[in-house]
Design a protein around this motif. Structure first.
Motif, mmCIF file in Angstrom:
data_model
loop_
_atom_site.group_PDB
_atom_site.id
_atom_site.type_symbol
_atom_site.label_atom_id
_atom_site.label_comp_id
_atom_site.label_asym_id
_atom_site.label_seq_id
_atom_site.Cartn_x
_atom_site.Cartn_y
_atom_site.Cartn_z
ATOM 1 N N ARG A 5 0.823 -1.211 0.000
ATOM 2 C CA ARG A 5 0.000 0.000 0.000
ATOM 3 C C ARG A 5 0.856 1.259 0.000
ATOM 4 O O ARG A 5 0.518 2.241 -0.674
ATOM 5 C CB ARG A 5 -0.922 -0.017 1.215
ATOM 6 C CG ARG A 5 -1.890 1.164 1.298
ATOM 7 C CD ARG A 5 -2.904 0.939 2.414
ATOM 8 N NE ARG A 5 -3.837 2.059 2.532
ATOM 9 C CZ ARG A 5 -3.647 3.125 3.296
ATOM 10 N NH1 ARG A 5 -2.527 3.215 4.021
ATOM 11 N NH2 ARG A 5 -4.542 4.091 3.352
ATOM 12 N N GLU B 215 3.741 1.711 -1.317
ATOM 13 C CA GLU B 215 4.259 1.926 -2.662
ATOM 14 C C GLU B 215 3.191 2.547 -3.567
ATOM 15 O O GLU B 215 3.472 3.463 -4.347
ATOM 16 C CB GLU B 215 4.750 0.608 -3.260
ATOM 17 C CG GLU B 215 5.956 0.014 -2.537
ATOM 18 C CD GLU B 215 5.581 -0.971 -1.442
ATOM 19 O OE1 GLU B 215 6.281 -1.987 -1.298
ATOM 20 O OE2 GLU B 215 4.585 -0.718 -0.735
ATOM 21 N N THR B 216 1.947 2.043 -3.452
ATOM 22 C CA THR B 216 0.854 2.573 -4.269
ATOM 23 C C THR B 216 0.597 4.039 -3.942
ATOM 24 O O THR B 216 0.395 4.870 -4.841
ATOM 25 C CB THR B 216 -0.430 1.760 -4.031
ATOM 26 O OG1 THR B 216 -0.196 0.389 -4.376
ATOM 27 C CG2 THR B 216 -1.589 2.302 -4.858
ATOM 28 N N CYS C 96 2.744 6.185 -2.675
ATOM 29 C CA CYS C 96 3.865 6.994 -3.165
ATOM 30 C C CYS C 96 3.743 7.277 -4.659
ATOM 31 O O CYS C 96 4.011 8.397 -5.118
ATOM 32 C CB CYS C 96 5.189 6.288 -2.872
ATOM 33 S SG CYS C 96 5.683 6.333 -1.140
ATOM 34 N N GLU C 97 3.350 6.272 -5.425
ATOM 35 C CA GLU C 97 3.166 6.475 -6.857
ATOM 36 C C GLU C 97 2.102 7.538 -7.108
ATOM 37 O O GLU C 97 2.240 8.384 -7.995
ATOM 38 C CB GLU C 97 2.773 5.153 -7.526
ATOM 39 C CG GLU C 97 3.875 4.092 -7.545
ATOM 40 C CD GLU C 97 5.018 4.425 -8.489
ATOM 41 O OE1 GLU C 97 4.967 5.467 -9.177
ATOM 42 O OE2 GLU C 97 5.988 3.646 -8.536
ATOM 43 N N GLY C 98 1.028 7.487 -6.307
ATOM 44 C CA GLY C 98 -0.024 8.485 -6.455
ATOM 45 C C GLY C 98 0.430 9.877 -6.072
ATOM 46 O O GLY C 98 0.095 10.865 -6.740
ATOM 47 N N ARG D 78 3.365 11.059 -6.318
ATOM 48 C CA ARG D 78 4.225 11.551 -7.393
ATOM 49 C C ARG D 78 3.397 11.995 -8.595
ATOM 50 O O ARG D 78 3.639 13.064 -9.172
ATOM 51 C CB ARG D 78 5.215 10.457 -7.795
ATOM 52 C CG ARG D 78 6.207 10.894 -8.867
ATOM 53 C CD ARG D 78 7.401 9.986 -8.934
ATOM 54 N NE ARG D 78 7.038 8.580 -9.149
ATOM 55 C CZ ARG D 78 7.920 7.585 -9.196
ATOM 56 N NH1 ARG D 78 9.209 7.840 -9.023
ATOM 57 N NH2 ARG D 78 7.524 6.350 -9.388
ATOM 58 N N SER D 79 2.387 11.213 -8.942
ATOM 59 C CA SER D 79 1.534 11.559 -10.083
ATOM 60 C C SER D 79 0.760 12.853 -9.854
ATOM 61 O O SER D 79 0.507 13.610 -10.796
ATOM 62 C CB SER D 79 0.554 10.418 -10.369
ATOM 63 O OG SER D 79 1.241 9.233 -10.726
ATOM 64 N N GLU E 43 14.403 0.127 -1.091
ATOM 65 C CA GLU E 43 13.622 0.444 -2.283
ATOM 66 C C GLU E 43 12.434 1.344 -1.944
ATOM 67 O O GLU E 43 12.142 2.317 -2.657
ATOM 68 C CB GLU E 43 13.141 -0.852 -2.953
ATOM 69 C CG GLU E 43 14.229 -1.741 -3.506
ATOM 70 C CD GLU E 43 15.009 -2.497 -2.430
ATOM 71 O OE1 GLU E 43 16.183 -2.864 -2.692
ATOM 72 O OE2 GLU E 43 14.444 -2.706 -1.333
ATOM 73 N N LEU F 213 11.626 5.240 -3.137
ATOM 74 C CA LEU F 213 10.345 5.622 -3.735
ATOM 75 C C LEU F 213 9.693 6.759 -2.943
ATOM 76 O O LEU F 213 9.117 7.692 -3.528
ATOM 77 C CB LEU F 213 9.416 4.407 -3.788
ATOM 78 C CG LEU F 213 8.052 4.614 -4.443
ATOM 79 C CD1 LEU F 213 8.200 5.109 -5.877
ATOM 80 C CD2 LEU F 213 7.249 3.314 -4.410
ATOM 81 N N GLU G 271 11.441 9.934 -3.925
ATOM 82 C CA GLU G 271 11.072 10.359 -5.284
ATOM 83 C C GLU G 271 9.669 10.952 -5.337
ATOM 84 O O GLU G 271 9.374 11.781 -6.208
ATOM 85 C CB GLU G 271 11.169 9.163 -6.233
ATOM 86 C CG GLU G 271 12.601 8.681 -6.475
ATOM 87 C CD GLU G 271 12.656 7.311 -7.133
ATOM 88 O OE1 GLU G 271 11.562 6.785 -7.480
ATOM 89 O OE2 GLU G 271 13.759 6.767 -7.300
ATOM 90 N N SER G 272 8.813 10.554 -4.402
ATOM 91 C CA SER G 272 7.424 11.043 -4.404
ATOM 92 C C SER G 272 7.238 12.280 -3.540
ATOM 93 O O SER G 272 6.113 12.730 -3.339
ATOM 94 C CB SER G 272 6.481 9.936 -3.919
ATOM 95 O OG SER G 272 6.710 9.634 -2.555
#
Length: 484
Positions: A250, A252-253, A255-257, A259-260, A278, A282, A285-286
């Motif tokens: 969760r 990771e998900t 963090c991707e959001g 960043r987006s 890792e 992430l 980066e986010s």
């Protein structure tokens, strides 16, 4: 309020949730934040007179329950028809005792507040007495009755976003939202979950959420971020979860959001066993600019006593991984006397660990036996708690009214100052922080915090002016007239 230049100053997001839940059904609510505003009794009573509320709710932690009751006393003295409701960790841990000690609270909302407070509003609107309501503790004459607990809300996505328009005043708070982030920033809090399944003996979260963990869907979290970005132009998000990242995959998900969505900056508290190299990369980066780890002690023996269930070698790795990932601020949270059986030898292991870790900040507090915690029960049974003045139950700023098996109250405070002084007044640390400053605003923040810190470790009073001196005098208040 107090020590706002040293401690974090958070927004009343909990009240924002409760308000939004009731507003969805057409109720009118306001949030008055007396950590942000200095409390003046006459001004407060004039506001009550002008607004004419049917219900006033108080959100009180243990050290604020006394001041909360001072305000409730004023309400009942001048507006006896108003229903006074108290909620929060303290009253949830001790609901019957709260009503016994504080007669001007009419009832306690036990644990999670949204559903119960909404039901109170409905009952009062319909002109009925608030009696026998699930999730409350109430008075029936001289009797105090605790009703059965209300089930927690299963679907957190069904709760509307906090009514930030009622309390969000960017740049008005003192101090910081989290160490390293001045409240001059445009920041806000966001919760992606509620609760924690762990059983740490020093933590009071069980009083509110027991040992449950409920998660919002990532999509719901992202929708709130988009809403906040549009309405408030936020620069920084404080992820206010008790422990961020407990469910595998969760974090990771999310963090991707982040960043987006172009989240500029965010921080969180998490466990050392929730991160990997890792994941930390992430996070960086986010937009993650700070991660805080709850470590509490450098002694494996005390970790076991605390039921923390972490490995101290993993704690060391997590801090170094965060450093390698390039996260700007890494904080370690420690507690002097985190378990009542901690010894001076255990504490020396904590001091050694702090010296060895590449931390940007530390929070080194004194154990507080909050009601609802195992530590409270242990220390009460041993006769180690001397004070029943709840306003003294703070981690910083006052000598504790309790002891542990091996440390007197003075010992606890002395060790706290010693370890804080050794970390923050280290010349290498001060030079590093000075070289990291990138703006005059940032310089001003650190100078103000540093001045307050030096005053505190030197034995001075660093409470904000007027912080402990609420003006509760109602002299000059005239219920029938507006004061000019």
């Amino acid at each position: 309020m107090g020590m706002v230049d040293v401690l974090s100053h958070t927004l009343p997001t909990n009240l924002g949730y409760i308000a939004a839940y009731a507003m969805r059904e057409g109720f009118d609510l306001e949030v008055w934040d007396y950590e942000l505003e200095h409390f003046l009794a006459v001004k407060f009573l004039e506001r009550v007179r002008d607004v004419q509320p049917a219900v006033i709710g108080f959100s009180c932690m243990t050290p604020t329950i006394v001041n909360g009751h001072h305000i409730a006393t004023l309400v009942k003295r001048h507006f006896p028809h108003v229903i006074t409701v108290v909620g929060g960790a303290h009253s949830s841990a001790l609901p019957e005792r709260t009503l016994e000690e504080f007669p001007f609270f009419d009832l306690v909302v036990n644990q999670e507040g949204e559903e119960t407070f909404l039901e109170i509003c409905r009952i009062v609107r319909d002109g009925d007495p608030v009696r026998g309501l699930v999730g409350t503790t109430w008075r029936d004459g001289k009797m105090i009755i605790r009703e059965q607990s209300r089930p927690f809300i299963k679907d957190l996505d069904a709760i509307p976003f906090p009514a930030r328009e009622l309390y969000h005043m960017v740049g008005k708070q003192s101090g910081h939202s989290s160490r390293g982030f001045s409240n001059k920033l445009k920041s806000t809090e966001i919760f992606t979950s509620r609760g924690c399944p762990y059983k740490c003996t020093f933590c009071a979260i069980t009083a509110t959420f027991e040992r449950t963990l409920r998660l919002r869907s990532p999509g719901n979290v992202f929708a709130e971020i988009e809403d906040v970005q549009k309405r408030f132009d936020i620069d920084h998000f404080v992820i206010a979860d008790d422990t961020f990242g407990l469910e595998k995959g969760r974090l990771e998900t999310l963090c991707e959001g982040f960043r987006s969505l172009g989240v500029k900056s965010w921080n969180c508290d998490t466990r050392v066993d929730c991160v990997t190299p890792e994941i930390l990369r992430l996070m960086k980066e986010s937009g993650c600019a700070k991660v805080a780890f709850g470590i509490e002690t450098g002694s494996p023996r005390v970790v076991a006593l605390n039921k923390k269930k972490i490995d101290l070698e993993r704690a060391r790795e997590a801090v170094h991984w965060a450093k390698e990932a390039g996260i700007k601020h890494i904080e370690g949270n420690f507690i002097i006397g985190s378990h009542p059986d901690e010894t001076p030898k255990d504490l020396e292991l904590t001091a050694k660990m702090i010296r060895e870790l590449p931390l940007t900040f530390v929070s080194i507090s004194v154990i507080v036996p909050y009601p609802g915690t195992p530590n409270y029960e242990i220390m009460m049974e041993r006769g180690h708690i001397y004070s029943t003045d709840w306003s003294e139950y703070v981690m910083f700023g006052k000598a504790p009214g309790w002891r542990t098996e091996h440390f007197s109250p003075d010992d606890l405070l002395r060790y706290q100052k010693r370890l804080n002084r050794a970390f923050y007044l280290n010349p290498d640390y001060m030079l590093h922080m000075l070289l990291s400053i990138r703006s005059f605003s940032e310089l001003g923040y650190y100078l103000k915090a540093g001045k307050a810190f030096i005053k505190w470790v030197g034995g001075g009073d660093v409470m904000s002016e007027g912080a402990d001196k609420m003006d509760i005098s109602d002299e000059g208040f005239y219920p029938a007239f507006v004061s000019r």
